[in-house]
Design a protein around this motif. Structure first.
Motif, PDB file in Angstrom:
ATOM      1  N   THR A 185      -5.800   6.176  -5.825  1.00 36.76           N
ATOM      2  CA  THR A 185      -5.705   6.804  -4.508  1.00 36.76           C
ATOM      3  C   THR A 185      -6.611   8.029  -4.419  1.00 36.76           C
ATOM      4  OG1 THR A 185      -3.406   6.075  -4.411  1.00 36.76           O
ATOM      5  CG2 THR A 185      -4.093   7.697  -2.787  1.00 36.76           C
ATOM      6  N   SER A 186      -6.687   8.788  -5.509  1.00 35.28           N
ATOM      7  CA  SER A 186      -7.573   9.954  -5.542  1.00 35.28           C
ATOM      8  C   SER A 186      -9.022   9.534  -5.334  1.00 35.28           C
ATOM      9  CB  SER A 186      -7.417  10.697  -6.869  1.00 35.28           C
ATOM     10  OG  SER A 186      -6.105  11.197  -7.011  1.00 35.28           O
ATOM     11  N   ALA A 187      -9.413   8.408  -5.950  1.00 34.98           N
ATOM     12  CA  ALA A 187     -10.781   7.893  -5.778  1.00 34.98           C
ATOM     13  C   ALA A 187     -11.035   7.547  -4.313  1.00 34.98           C
ATOM     14  CB  ALA A 187     -10.989   6.666  -6.658  1.00 34.98           C
ATOM     15  N   VAL A 188     -10.038   6.948  -3.650  1.00 33.03           N
ATOM     16  CA  VAL A 188     -10.178   6.615  -2.226  1.00 33.03           C
ATOM     17  C   VAL A 188     -10.294   7.885  -1.383  1.00 33.03           C
ATOM     18  CG1 VAL A 188      -8.959   5.654  -0.224  1.00 33.03           C
ATOM     19  CG2 VAL A 188      -9.038   4.375  -2.362  1.00 33.03           C
TER      20      VAL A 188
ATOM     21  N   LEU B 195      -4.179   5.391   8.543  1.00 36.93           N
ATOM     22  CA  LEU B 195      -4.563   3.982   8.585  1.00 36.93           C
ATOM     23  C   LEU B 195      -5.809   3.716   7.739  1.00 36.93           C
ATOM     24  CD1 LEU B 195      -3.924   3.173  12.346  1.00 36.93           C
ATOM     25  CD2 LEU B 195      -2.820   2.065  10.396  1.00 36.93           C
ATOM     26  N   ILE B 196      -6.782   4.625   7.814  1.00 35.29           N
ATOM     27  CA  ILE B 196      -8.017   4.461   7.030  1.00 35.29           C
ATOM     28  C   ILE B 196      -7.724   4.559   5.541  1.00 35.29           C
ATOM     29  CG2 ILE B 196     -10.244   5.514   6.480  1.00 35.29           C
ATOM     30  CD1 ILE B 196     -10.366   6.389   9.469  1.00 35.29           C
ATOM     31  N   ILE B 197      -6.993   5.607   5.140  1.00 38.60           N
ATOM     32  CA  ILE B 197      -6.709   5.841   3.714  1.00 38.60           C
ATOM     33  C   ILE B 197      -5.817   4.732   3.152  1.00 38.60           C
ATOM     34  CG2 ILE B 197      -5.590   7.403   2.073  1.00 38.60           C
ATOM     35  CD1 ILE B 197      -6.439   9.707   4.010  1.00 38.60           C
ATOM     36  N   ASP B 198      -4.755   4.400   3.878  1.00 36.93           N
ATOM     37  CA  ASP B 198      -3.799   3.404   3.393  1.00 36.93           C
ATOM     38  C   ASP B 198      -4.445   2.026   3.257  1.00 36.93           C
ATOM     39  OD1 ASP B 198      -0.935   2.794   2.761  1.00 36.93           O
ATOM     40  OD2 ASP B 198      -1.130   1.473   4.489  1.00 36.93           O
ATOM     41  N   THR B 199      -5.219   1.624   4.271  1.00 30.88           N
ATOM     42  CA  THR B 199      -5.887   0.325   4.221  1.00 30.88           C
ATOM     43  C   THR B 199      -6.914   0.280   3.091  1.00 30.88           C
ATOM     44  OG1 THR B 199      -5.614   0.088   6.613  1.00 30.88           O
ATOM     45  CG2 THR B 199      -7.202  -1.369   5.555  1.00 30.88           C
TER      46      THR B 199
ATOM     47  N   ALA C 137      -6.912  -2.245  -0.129  1.00 32.12           N
ATOM     48  CA  ALA C 137      -8.083  -3.062  -0.476  1.00 32.12           C
ATOM     49  C   ALA C 137      -8.484  -2.831  -1.934  1.00 32.12           C
ATOM     50  CB  ALA C 137      -9.249  -2.717   0.452  1.00 32.12           C
ATOM     51  N   LEU C 138      -8.411  -1.576  -2.392  1.00 29.95           N
ATOM     52  CA  LEU C 138      -8.747  -1.273  -3.784  1.00 29.95           C
ATOM     53  C   LEU C 138      -7.740  -1.897  -4.745  1.00 29.95           C
ATOM     54  CD1 LEU C 138     -10.536   0.166  -5.814  1.00 29.95           C
ATOM     55  CD2 LEU C 138      -9.203   2.266  -5.432  1.00 29.95           C
ATOM     56  N   LEU C 139      -6.463  -1.863  -4.389  1.00 28.43           N
ATOM     57  CA  LEU C 139      -5.434  -2.461  -5.243  1.00 28.43           C
ATOM     58  C   LEU C 139      -5.619  -3.976  -5.349  1.00 28.43           C
ATOM     59  CD1 LEU C 139      -2.216  -0.508  -4.169  1.00 28.43           C
ATOM     60  CD2 LEU C 139      -3.478  -0.303  -6.301  1.00 28.43           C
TER      61      LEU C 139
END
Length: 506
Positions: free
Chosen positions: A87-90, A115-119, A123-125
Motif C-alpha cells: 500500500t505504501s508503494a501505491v 477510489l483511486i488508491i483502493d482500486t 490491482a497490485l494485490l
C-alpha cells in the motif's frame, strides 16, 4: 523383406515448433483466465469491512518510515506488514504521478482519492497473487507434472469464492498464497536438494508470517519435512538445512519489519498479548458461530466450495487415500492441519477457509490428471463453465457466494451464517450522495465500508437526528427500533434476498 520393416516416423522441426507454441498458448490462456475473472471486479465500488483500517494503518506505517519512528511500523498484531509495504508503494506512486502529470492529489479521506488508491491497491494485490501463482505452478510442474500444474491453475483461477476474496484489499489471499508457495518450494527441494529452494521457501514463509501470524503453521511443517528427508543422513546436513531455512525467515522478517529494528521485545509482547486475547472469539455478524463453533468451518467449507469442487474433492480424497507418494501425503496433511487449526480456533471468520481451498484444489488436480484424456478435458471445461455461470449469477459480489446445492444465500441467512462484509454499502453511499452534502445518515453497522464513499455526515448513535438510515440484512441485522424510518427508499438484493436497505426517516 523391406516391406516388413517398420519405419518409425519422428516429428519434424516444424511440428515440434508448432507443438511448443500450442503448449505455450494453452499455458498463457490458463493464466489469462486468472485475470479475466478478477479484472472486471476492479470496476465495482466495494471495500470489505477491514479495508479502511488497513489503509489508515498503511499511512501510519509509511509515516513511521519517513520520520524515522520505526516503532510506528507496528500497527496491528496480524501484523499485516506485507500489505502495508504494498500500500505504501501505491501511495508513493500515486503522489508522484499526480506531480508529474500535474493533477490534483486527493487524500484517502476524499472519496475520489480513496477510489483511486483502493482500486490501485487491489490491482497490485491481484498482480502479486498472479506472480505467486506462476511460481506455484512451476513447483507443481517440477514435483507432479506440467498438466497437473495447469489443471491446478485453472481451478484456482475460476473457483468462485477464491475469485471473490482475491479482489479484496485484505490479508487473507496473500497469506494463503505465500504459505502454499513456501510448502511447495520445500517439497521441490526434497527432490533436488538445492539451497535455492530452501531459501525461496524461507522467503515465502517470512512473507506469510509478516502478512498474518496464523500462517506460522507452515513454519512448523517445513522443519518436519527437512527432518523426514534427512533423518537417515548425517546430522550435519539436517542441522545445515534447518538452520538455513530458519535464518532466511529471521533475516527477511527483521529486514521488512522496521519496528523490530528498534524495539523487538515490544513487537513480540504485543503480538503475544493479542494472540492470547484472541481466544475470546470473534464472531462478527454470525450467529451460527456462537452456538455451533466447532461446526462453523465445516459448514463454511461446504457452503463456499463450488458444487463442482465439492463433488471433485470428495472423489479426489477417496481416490487418492492410498497414495504412497510423500508429496501427495504432505499436501493432504497440510490440508487437514489447516482445517484442524481453524476448528479449534476461537476466531470464526468465513474467509479464513481460503487456507484450506488451495490444497483441496491441488488434490483435485492430481485426481483429475489420473482420469482418461477425454474425461480430463470434459471435467476441466465443465468446471470453468460452471464457475462462469456462478460468477454471472453472483455479480458484482462473488464474495457473497453460498452453494446453490444447500440453498444459497437464503439458506445461509436462515441458519445464521450469512456474513456480509460491506457489499452494497458503497452503492448505498453513492446513491445518498445524490441527495447533497447536508443530509445526516444513521449507519449502525459496517460504518467503515460506507464512510469512504459518502460525502455527507453520518452517525452511529440512534438518538441523533438523521434523514436516512442504512441497514444491513445479515445474520445480525440491526435490532434497534427506528419508528421514524419506516419508508424504504431503496433495497439492494441478491437472489431475491435483501442485503442492504436505505430507509427514509421523518
Amino acid at each position: 523383406m523391406d516391406n516388413d520393416i517398420e519405419i518409425k516416423k519422428y516429428p519434424s522441426q516444424r511440428e515440434l515448433i508448432i507443438k511448443k507454441h500450442r503448449t505455450s498458448f494453452f499455458t498463457l490462456s490458463i493464466f489469462l483466465l486468472f485475470l479475466l475473472f478478477r479484472i472486471p471486479l476492479l470496476t465495482v465500488t466495494m471495500s470489505n469491512s477491514d479495508a479502511w483500517r488497513w489503509h489508515t494503518r498503511s499511512i501510519k506505517f509509511l509515516n513511521g518510515i519517513k520520520s524515522g519512528d520505526f516503532k510506528e511500523t507496528y500497527q496491528r498484531y496480524h501484523p499485516g506488514v506485507t500489505l502495508m509495504w504494498l500500500t505504501s508503494a501505491v501511495n508513493i506512486g500515486y503522489k508522484y504521478s499526480t506531480k508529474i502529470l500535474n493533477l490534483e492529489y486527493r487524500t484517502l479521506e476524499n472519496t475520489d482519492g480513496f477510489l483511486i488508491i483502493d482500486t490501485s491497491c487491489k490491482a497490485l494485490l491481484i498482480t502479486v497473487q498472479l506472480i505467486v501463482l506462476i511460481i506455484i505452478y512451476k513447483y507443481i510442474k517440477n514435483i507432479f507434472g506440467r498438466y497437473q500444474g495447469l489443471i491446478f491453475t485453472a481451478l484456482v483461477s475460476s473457483e468462485i469464492y477464491l475469485v471473490g476474496i482475491g479482489v479484496w484489499y485484505h490479508l487473507t489471499s496473500l497469506e494463503a498464497f505465500f504459505a502454499f508457495a513456501s510448502l511447495l518450494a520445500i517439497l521441490n527441494w526434497r527432490n533436488n536438494r538445492k539451497n535455492k529452494d530452501i531459501i525461496i521457501s524461507g522467503v515465502f514463509s517470512a512473507l506469510a508470517v509478516l502478512t498474518k501470524f496464523s500462517s506460522a503453521l507452515v513454519i512448523l511443517f517445513i522443519p518436519l519435512i527437512i527432518y523426514i528427508t534427512l533423518r537417515k543422513d548425517n546430522k550435519s546436513k539436517l542441522f545445515k538445512y534447518t538452520l538455513l531455512f530458519l535464518s532466511v525467515i529471521l533475516i527477511f522478517v527483521f529486514i521488512l519489519f522496521p519496528a523490530l529494528w528498534v524495539d523487538p521485545l515490544y513487537v513480540i509482547r504485543k503480538i503475544w498479548e493479542a494472540g492470547a486475547n484472541a481466544v475470546a472469539g470473534e464472531y462478527g455478524s454470525v450467529y451460527f458461530a456462537e452456538y455451533n463453533p466447532h461446526l462453523f468451518y465445516i459448514f463454511t467449507l461446504l457452503l463456499k466450495l463450488s458444487p463442482f469442487t465439492l463433488v471433485l474433492s470428495i472423489f479426489s480424497l477417496l481416490g487418492i487415500r492410498k497414495e504412497i507418494r510423500f508429496e501427495t501425503k504432505t499436501i493432504i496433511y497440510y490440508l487437514f492441519a489447516n482445517l484442524l487449526l481453524l476448528l479449534i480456533s476461537e476466531q470464526k471468520i468465513e474467509r479464513y477457509i481460503i487456507a484450506v481451498l488451495l490444497p483441496i484444489l491441488l488434490i483435485c488436480s492430481l485426481y483429475i490428471w489420473k482420469t482418461k484424456l477425454f474425461v480430463k478435458h470434459v471435467v476441466l471445461l465443465l468446471f470453468v463453465i460452471a464457475n462462469i455461470l456462478l460468477y454471472i449469477t453472483y455479480w458484482p459480489f462473488p464474495s457473497l457466494y453460498y452453494s446453490p446445492i444447500f440453498g444459497g444465500i437464503k439458506f445461509a441467512k436462515n441458519i445464521g451464517i450469512l456474513d456480509t462484509n460491506g457489499e452494497y454499502f458503497s452503492q448505498s453511499a453513492l446513491e445518498l450522495n445524490k441527495k447533497g452534502r447536508d443530509i445526516n445518515v444513521f449507519v449502525p453497522g459496517d460504518t467503515h465500508t460506507f464512510s469512504p464513499y459518502f460525502k455527507g455526515k453520518y452517525t452511529i448513535n440512534p438518538n441523533d437526528t438523521y434523514q436516512y438510515a442504512v441497514i444491513s440484512h445479515n445474520s445480525r441485522t440491526y435490532q434497534g427500533i427506528i419508528p421514524q424510518c419506516e419508508e424504504e427508499e431503496k433495497t439492494y438484493s441478491l437472489h431475491k434476498q435483501p442485503l442492504v436497505t436505505i430507509y427514509k426517516c421523518q
